[in-house]
Design a protein around this motif. Structure first.
Motif, PDB file in Angstrom:
ATOM      1  N   GLN A  26       0.825  -1.185   0.000  1.00 21.08           N
ATOM      2  CA  GLN A  26       0.000   0.000   0.000  1.00 21.08           C
ATOM      3  C   GLN A  26       0.870   1.249   0.000  1.00 21.08           C
ATOM      4  O   GLN A  26       2.036   1.201   0.355  1.00 21.08           O
ATOM      5  N   PHE A  27       0.262   2.387  -0.421  1.00 21.02           N
ATOM      6  CA  PHE A  27       0.948   3.654  -0.368  1.00 21.02           C
ATOM      7  C   PHE A  27       1.153   4.088   1.073  1.00 21.02           C
ATOM      8  O   PHE A  27       0.345   3.799   1.943  1.00 21.02           O
ATOM      9  N   ALA A  28       2.237   4.798   1.312  1.00 20.90           N
ATOM     10  CA  ALA A  28       2.435   5.422   2.619  1.00 20.90           C
ATOM     11  C   ALA A  28       1.764   6.784   2.614  1.00 20.90           C
ATOM     12  O   ALA A  28       1.891   7.543   1.674  1.00 20.90           O
ATOM     13  N   ASN A  29       1.010   7.065   3.665  1.00 22.55           N
ATOM     14  CA  ASN A  29       0.313   8.343   3.776  1.00 22.55           C
ATOM     15  C   ASN A  29       1.281   9.339   4.393  1.00 22.55           C
ATOM     16  O   ASN A  29       1.495   9.349   5.582  1.00 22.55           O
ATOM     17  N   ALA A  30       1.885  10.186   3.553  1.00 26.88           N
ATOM     18  CA  ALA A  30       2.943  11.044   4.067  1.00 26.88           C
ATOM     19  C   ALA A  30       3.100  12.270   3.199  1.00 26.88           C
ATOM     20  O   ALA A  30       2.739  12.271   2.032  1.00 26.88           O
ATOM     21  N   GLN A  31       3.627  13.344   3.814  1.00 24.48           N
ATOM     22  CA  GLN A  31       4.043  14.497   3.062  1.00 24.48           C
ATOM     23  C   GLN A  31       5.451  14.243   2.548  1.00 24.48           C
ATOM     24  O   GLN A  31       6.040  13.206   2.842  1.00 24.48           O
ATOM     25  N   LEU A  32       6.021  15.172   1.784  1.00 23.55           N
ATOM     26  CA  LEU A  32       7.264  14.880   1.070  1.00 23.55           C
ATOM     27  C   LEU A  32       8.265  15.989   1.314  1.00 23.55           C
ATOM     28  O   LEU A  32       7.946  17.176   1.175  1.00 23.55           O
ATOM     29  N   ALA A  75       7.746  10.627  -7.236  1.00 20.11           N
ATOM     30  CA  ALA A  75       7.738   9.957  -5.937  1.00 20.11           C
ATOM     31  C   ALA A  75       6.320   9.988  -5.371  1.00 20.11           C
ATOM     32  O   ALA A  75       5.637  11.015  -5.464  1.00 20.11           O
ATOM     33  N   PRO A  76       5.840   8.885  -4.780  1.00 19.50           N
ATOM     34  CA  PRO A  76       4.472   8.863  -4.234  1.00 19.50           C
ATOM     35  C   PRO A  76       4.374   9.631  -2.921  1.00 19.50           C
ATOM     36  O   PRO A  76       5.318   9.673  -2.139  1.00 19.50           O
ATOM     37  N   TYR A  77       3.233  10.243  -2.681  1.00 19.63           N
ATOM     38  CA  TYR A  77       2.970  10.908  -1.404  1.00 19.63           C
ATOM     39  C   TYR A  77       1.484  11.203  -1.324  1.00 19.63           C
ATOM     40  O   TYR A  77       0.758  11.116  -2.327  1.00 19.63           O
ATOM     41  N   SER A  78       1.015  11.566  -0.140  1.00 18.07           N
ATOM     42  CA  SER A  78      -0.336  12.082   0.035  1.00 18.07           C
ATOM     43  C   SER A  78      -0.408  12.787   1.371  1.00 18.07           C
ATOM     44  O   SER A  78       0.420  12.569   2.260  1.00 18.07           O
ATOM     45  N   ALA A 202      -5.514  14.115  -0.573  1.00 20.95           N
ATOM     46  CA  ALA A 202      -5.568  13.044   0.423  1.00 20.95           C
ATOM     47  C   ALA A 202      -5.546  11.671  -0.233  1.00 20.95           C
ATOM     48  O   ALA A 202      -5.427  10.658   0.450  1.00 20.95           O
ATOM     49  N   ALA A 203      -5.672  11.641  -1.556  1.00 25.90           N
ATOM     50  CA  ALA A 203      -5.586  10.372  -2.281  1.00 25.90           C
ATOM     51  C   ALA A 203      -4.127  10.100  -2.631  1.00 25.90           C
ATOM     52  O   ALA A 203      -3.290  11.002  -2.652  1.00 25.90           O
ATOM     53  N   ASN A 204      -3.807   8.859  -2.903  1.00 25.25           N
ATOM     54  CA  ASN A 204      -2.442   8.501  -3.273  1.00 25.25           C
ATOM     55  C   ASN A 204      -2.097   9.152  -4.600  1.00 25.25           C
ATOM     56  O   ASN A 204      -2.755   8.923  -5.611  1.00 25.25           O
ATOM     57  N   GLY A 205      -1.074   9.983  -4.586  1.00 18.96           N
ATOM     58  CA  GLY A 205      -0.661  10.677  -5.793  1.00 18.96           C
ATOM     59  C   GLY A 205       0.847  10.707  -5.906  1.00 18.96           C
ATOM     60  O   GLY A 205       1.564  10.033  -5.166  1.00 18.96           O
ATOM     61  N   PHE A 206       1.344  11.520  -6.849  1.00 17.88           N
ATOM     62  CA  PHE A 206       2.773  11.577  -7.111  1.00 17.88           C
ATOM     63  C   PHE A 206       3.221  13.027  -7.259  1.00 17.88           C
ATOM     64  O   PHE A 206       2.514  13.853  -7.839  1.00 17.88           O
ATOM     65  N   PHE A 207       4.389  13.322  -6.712  1.00 18.22           N
ATOM     66  CA  PHE A 207       5.120  14.527  -7.068  1.00 18.22           C
ATOM     67  C   PHE A 207       6.133  14.129  -8.124  1.00 18.22           C
ATOM     68  O   PHE A 207       6.777  13.079  -8.019  1.00 18.22           O
ATOM     69  N   GLY A 208       6.326  14.967  -9.133  1.00 24.90           N
ATOM     70  CA  GLY A 208       7.275  14.586 -10.169  1.00 24.90           C
ATOM     71  C   GLY A 208       7.790  15.775 -10.950  1.00 24.90           C
ATOM     72  O   GLY A 208       7.276  16.896 -10.851  1.00 24.90           O
ATOM     73  N   VAL A 209       8.832  15.526 -11.718  1.00 25.23           N
ATOM     74  CA  VAL A 209       9.414  16.544 -12.585  1.00 25.23           C
ATOM     75  C   VAL A 209       9.673  15.927 -13.952  1.00 25.23           C
ATOM     76  O   VAL A 209      10.002  14.731 -14.061  1.00 25.23           O
TER      77      VAL A 209
END
Length: 713
Positions: A26-32, A75-78, A202-209
C-alpha cells in the motif's frame, strides 16, 4: 531420496505462489521533503527514468547525455485527511533553460499517475514557450487549464517557488536568482480557484518533474529543495528556559527571563505576570513593567534581592506570537552570578557536522548575548540558529563546510553573567569526518584463564586515521558519562580498510592466531576492564565525543554454545548499525573463536531489496559451526515510520516463534533467526515461513512471506 527432494521443491513452489497471492503493498500516507543531498540515487520510492538523473552538487540533475531528450521521475505521497483543514504549501527550486519547444521543464505538485506527463488529473507548473512565464495548471480528464501566470519571464535562471493553497485561494511566489545564486527579483500572484474533486491531495498521488532538453542543453536543468507540507498552526504555549540575575547595584536587581520561543510583547513585559519569592515567604513583584530586549528575552527590574538566598520566579499568562498563553503558571529558580571581573574567552571552535560548529568558552556565559546570532560570523555570514549550553554554544549555518578546508569564525560581544565582555576573537576550525569511520568490529570481554580483553577497531574510510586523539572507554550509566577511558596511541595510524586490536599485554598472541601482530596496540594508559556478563564498549575522541558504542551482553552469543569463555563477539557488517543485535555473532570455532587483526569469521554483506524483504541464506544450519548458523531477514522501505511483527511458522502453519513484536522498523534493517522456537529449543529440520507485517499510525500496512529451510549437517 528423489521423492523427498521433489516434495521439497513442490512445497517451496506452493508457499511461493501463496506468498504472491497474499502480499499487498500500500501507499504510505505522508508528506514529502527532499533536498537531494544524498549521492545514493535513485532514492527509495522514486520511479520513472531514474537512470537519466543523478544527485550532483546537492541537486537532482541530468548528467551529460547526447541522445536522450526527455526524462521524468516521480515519488508517491499524500496528505492526511486532517491536513486538508490547513493551508497546503508546495516549495521547490528548479533551474530551467530559456523555454522552447525542445527545452522546457514541468514540475507536478500532484498527479494521479507516476507517468506524470500522461496523468489524467494533475496540478503542475510549466513554462510558456512564447512568453517564458511560469504558469500553474490544473489537468482534469486530460485537459489542461491555466490557474495562475507570473508576470516575470525567465531565461536560464534559478527559480524558487512557494505555492500555497489556503481554502480556495492560490498564491504563487517565484523568486529569481542568477546562476551564481544572487537574488534578482520576486514575482507574486494569487487568485481564487476551486479545484475539482479529481485532484485530491488526500488520495495517493505523485510529485514529479519532467525535463525536455536538447543534447547541448541537458546540463541546464535541475530540481532541488522539495518540501510539500500542511501549515499546521502552532498550538504550544511558550515556556521559560531560564531566569538569571544579570547585574545588580545597591538598590535594584535586574533579572533576565529567557523564553523557549518569540513572545508577545504586551504580555511579556507586563509586571503583573511575574513575581519572585525569596524563600521561604518574601514575595516581590517587578517595580515597573519589563523591557523586551530580544524576541525571546525580557529584562525585569526588582528591588534588592537578599544575597545567598533561594529565589524562585513565577511567570503567568505570557503569550507567544500565535496567542498561545502559558497554562498553568511556571515556577523556576533564579540564578545569581558570582562577583567577578575576568572577561570570558572563546577558546575553541570545533566542527560538529557539515554546517554546525561548537564554540567553547572559558566560563559560563550569559544566555542573552551568547544566543545572539549577530555575535558570530564566518566571512560576514551569521548563523541561522544558536543553541546555548552554559559555557558553549552550537551554531548552525546555511553554508556547508568543505572537508579539511580551514574556516575562520569571528566571535564578539559575548559577556558573562557579571557583564564582563570578551575581546573580539577569531577561531579557526576544519570539518573532518574521517574519524566517524572508526567502528567497533570485534570484542572479547570474557577471556580465557590467563587471557585479556581485547577490542578490535576497523577503519571503513578511504583515508588513514591517526589514533592520537582516540580513546577507548566504558560507560558510567549513573552519571551518563565516559568511565575508565584510556588513550590508545600517540603515534599509530590506522590505514584505510584496516584493523587494529587494543589489549593489555601479549596474552592475545599466545592464545589466538594473530596474523598481523604489528596491528596489536598496547594502550598508553590503563585499559578499561569489560564485564563478563554485560557492559559497554566505547571509542571516542579525547574531548569525549563518542564515535561508536556497543552495549553488549553474553546473551548475544550463539544459543548453542555451552561455554562462551574465550569466544569473541564479531561484527557481521561494517554498514549495519553497531547496536543492531543481529549484527553480532560468536566467532566461529573453525577460526579459533576469535579473529584479531583480520577479517571476521562471521562477516556478512546484508542484502536489501527496495520495498521488500530478503531472507538469506534460504537454507541454514544452526549447529554453531560458524557457517550459516542463522538466517538474516533484511528489509528496506520508503516509509520510515513502520512498526512491525515477525513470526515464524512451520510447514503446517503452526506458530513456532514470535521473533519480533511491535518493533520500530525504520527505513531499513536486519533481524536474524537462529532456528529456535519460543522455548529457545532448536526447531526440527524442515521448511519454515517467515511472515512479516508492518504498519503505521495512519493505517497503512504491508505483509511479506518468505520460505527458509532448516537443515542439520
Amino acid at each position: 531420496m528423489e521423492k523427498i527432494w521433489l516434495k521439497y521443491v513442490r512445497d517451496c513452489l506452493y508457499v511461493f505462489y501463496i506468498t504472491l497471492l497474499m502480499s499487498v503493498t500500500q501507499f504510505a500516507n505522508a508528506q514529502l521533503y527532499e533536498d537531494f543531498s544524498s549521492p545514493a540515487w535513485p532514492y527509495a520510492g522514486w520511479v520513472g527514468d531514474t537512470a537519466d538523473f543523478a544527485t550532483t552538487t546537492g541537486q537532482l540533475r541530468i548528467p551529460q547525455r547526447t541522445t536522450l531528450n526527455r526524462s521524468r521521475v516521480a515519488a508517491p505521497y499524500s496528505f492526511a485527511q486532517a491536513d486538508l483543514a490547513y493551508p497546503l504549501r508546495f516549495d521547490f527550486e528548479v533551474l530551467t533553460a530559456d523555454p522552447t519547444a525542445s527545452n522546457f521543464a514541468e514540475v507536478y505538485l500532484w498527479a494521479d499517475s507516476a507517468n506524470v506527463e500522461n496523468s489524467s488529473n494533475a496540478l503542475y507548473v510549466a513554462f510558456d514557450v512564447s512568453s517564458d512565464k511560469a504558469i500553474l495548471y490544473q489537468r482534469v480528464a486530460g485537459t489542461a487549464t491555466a490557474i495562475l501566470t507570473t508576470d516575470t519571464a525567465v531565461d536560464y535562471e534559478i527559480l524558487n517557488f512557494a505555492i500555497t493553497k489556503n481554502a480556495n485561494i492560490f498564491s504563487m511566489i517565484m523568486r529569481v536568482s542568477d546562476r551564481g545564486g544572487n537574488f534578482l527579483r520576486a514575482d507574486t500572484v494569487s487568485t481564487a480557484h476551486v479545484l475539482p474533486s479529481s485532484i485530491n491531495f488526500a488520495a495517493n498521488g505523485f510529485f514529479g518533474v519532467r525535463f525536455v532538453y536538447s543534447a547541448s542543453y541537458n546540463g541546464r536543468f535541475y530540481l532541488d529543495n522539495v518540501n510539500l507540507r500542511a501549515l499546521v498552526p502552532d498550538t504550544i504555549p511558550p515556556a521559560v528556559r531560564s531566569a538569571t540575575i544579570a547585574s545588580s547595584d545597591d538598590n535594584n536587581d535586574f533579572v533576565l527571563v529567557t523564553f523557549s520561543e518569540p513572545v508577545d510583547s504586551a504580555t511579556a513585559v507586563n509586571a503583573a505576570n511575574y513575581r519572585i519569592t525569596t524563600m521561604p515567604s518574601v514575595v516581590q513583584n517587578p517595580v515597573f513593567n519589563g523591557t523586551l530586549i530580544s524576541e525571546t528575552q525580557v529584562r525585569l527590574n526588582f528591588s534588592h534581592l537578599i544575597p545567598n538566598m533561594l529565589h524562585q520566579l513565577r511567570v503567568c499568562n505570557v503569550k507567544d506570537l500565535e496567542g498561545n498563553a502559558m497554562s498553568p503558571c511556571q515556577t523556576l529558580p533564579v540564578k545569581r552570578a558570582a562577583d567577578d571581573y575576568q572577561a570570558p574567552l572563546a577558546t575553541q571552535a570545533v566542527a560538529r557536522a557539515e554546517n554546525v560548529v561548537r564554540v567553547l568558552f572559558s566560563e559560563v556565559v550569559d544566555s542573552l548575548s551568547a544566543s545572539n546570532a549577530a555575535n558570530y560570523n564566518i566571512s560576514g555570514v551569521n548563523p541561522t540558529q544558536v543553541e546555548y549550553n552554559r559555557s558553549s554554544v552550537q551554531l548552525t549555518f546555511e553554508q556547508i563546510w568543505q572537508e579539511l578546508v580551514p574556516y575562520t569564525l569571528h566571535v564578539e560581544n559575548v559577556y558573562d553573567p557579571s557583564a564582563n565582555v570578551l575581546a573580539p576573537t577569531d577561531l579557526t576550525f576544519v570539518f573532518d569526518t574521517t574519524y566517524r569511520n572508526l567502528i567497533i568490529n570485534e570484542v572479547l570481554f570474557n577471556p580465557q584463564s590467563g587471557g585479556e580483553d581485547f577490542v578490535e577497531i576497523y577503519n571503513r574510510s578511504e583515508r588513514a586515521i591517526p589514533l592520537r586523539d582516540i580513546i577507548l572507554a566504558t560507560w558510567d550509566a549513573t552519571n551518563a558519562r565516559l568511565r575508565t577511558a584510556c588513550r590508545i596511541s600517540d603515534t599509530a595510524t590506522l590505514a584505510p580498510h584496516d584493523y587494529c586490536v587494543v589489549t593489555r599485554d601479549t596474552a592475545l598472541t599466545r592464545q589466538y592466531t594473530v596474523l598481523y601482530p604489528e596491528k596489536v596496540i598496547y594502550p598508553l594508559s590503563a585499559m578499561p576492564t569489560f564485564a563478563n556478563a554485560e557492559g559497554t564498549v566505547i571509542i571516542a575522541l579525547k574531548d569525549s565525543t563518542i564515535i561508536d558504542r556497543l552495549v553488549y551482553t553474553e546473551k548475544m552469543h550463539n544459543t548453542f554454545l555451552n561455554n562462551v569463555k574465550g569466544v569473541s563477539l564479531e561484527r557481521r557488517s561494517f554498514d549495519a548499525p553497531t547496536q543492531e543485535p543481529s549484527n553480532w555473532h560468536s566467532a566461529a570455532k573453525s577460526a579459533g573463536y576469535a579473529t584479531p587483526t583480520y577479517k571476521n569469521s562471521q562477516s556478512y554483506n546484508f542484502l536489501y531489496n527496495e520495498g521488500d524483504i530478503t531472507v538469506d541464506p534460504t537454507v541454514f544450519s544452526p549447529d554453531a559451526d560458524g557457517y550459516n548458523d542463522v538466517t538474516n531477514i533484511s528489509y528496506q522501505f520508503e516509509n520510515c515510520d513502520f512498526t512491525g511483527n515477525i513470526f515464524i511458522y512451520d510447514a503446517q502453519g503452526r506458530l513456532v516463534r514470535r521473533l519480533e513484536r511491535n518493533a520500530v522498523m525504520g527505513c531499513s534493517g536486519v533481524f536474524s533467526w537462529d532456528g529456535t522456537n519460543e522455548a529457545k529449543a532448536r526447531c526440527q529440520v524442515g521448511n519454515y515461513v517467515v511472515y512479516m507485517e508492518v504498519f503505521d499510525t495512519k493505517g497503512n500496512k504491508q505483509t511479506f512471506k518468505k520460505v527458509v529451510t532448516l537443515m542439520v549437517k
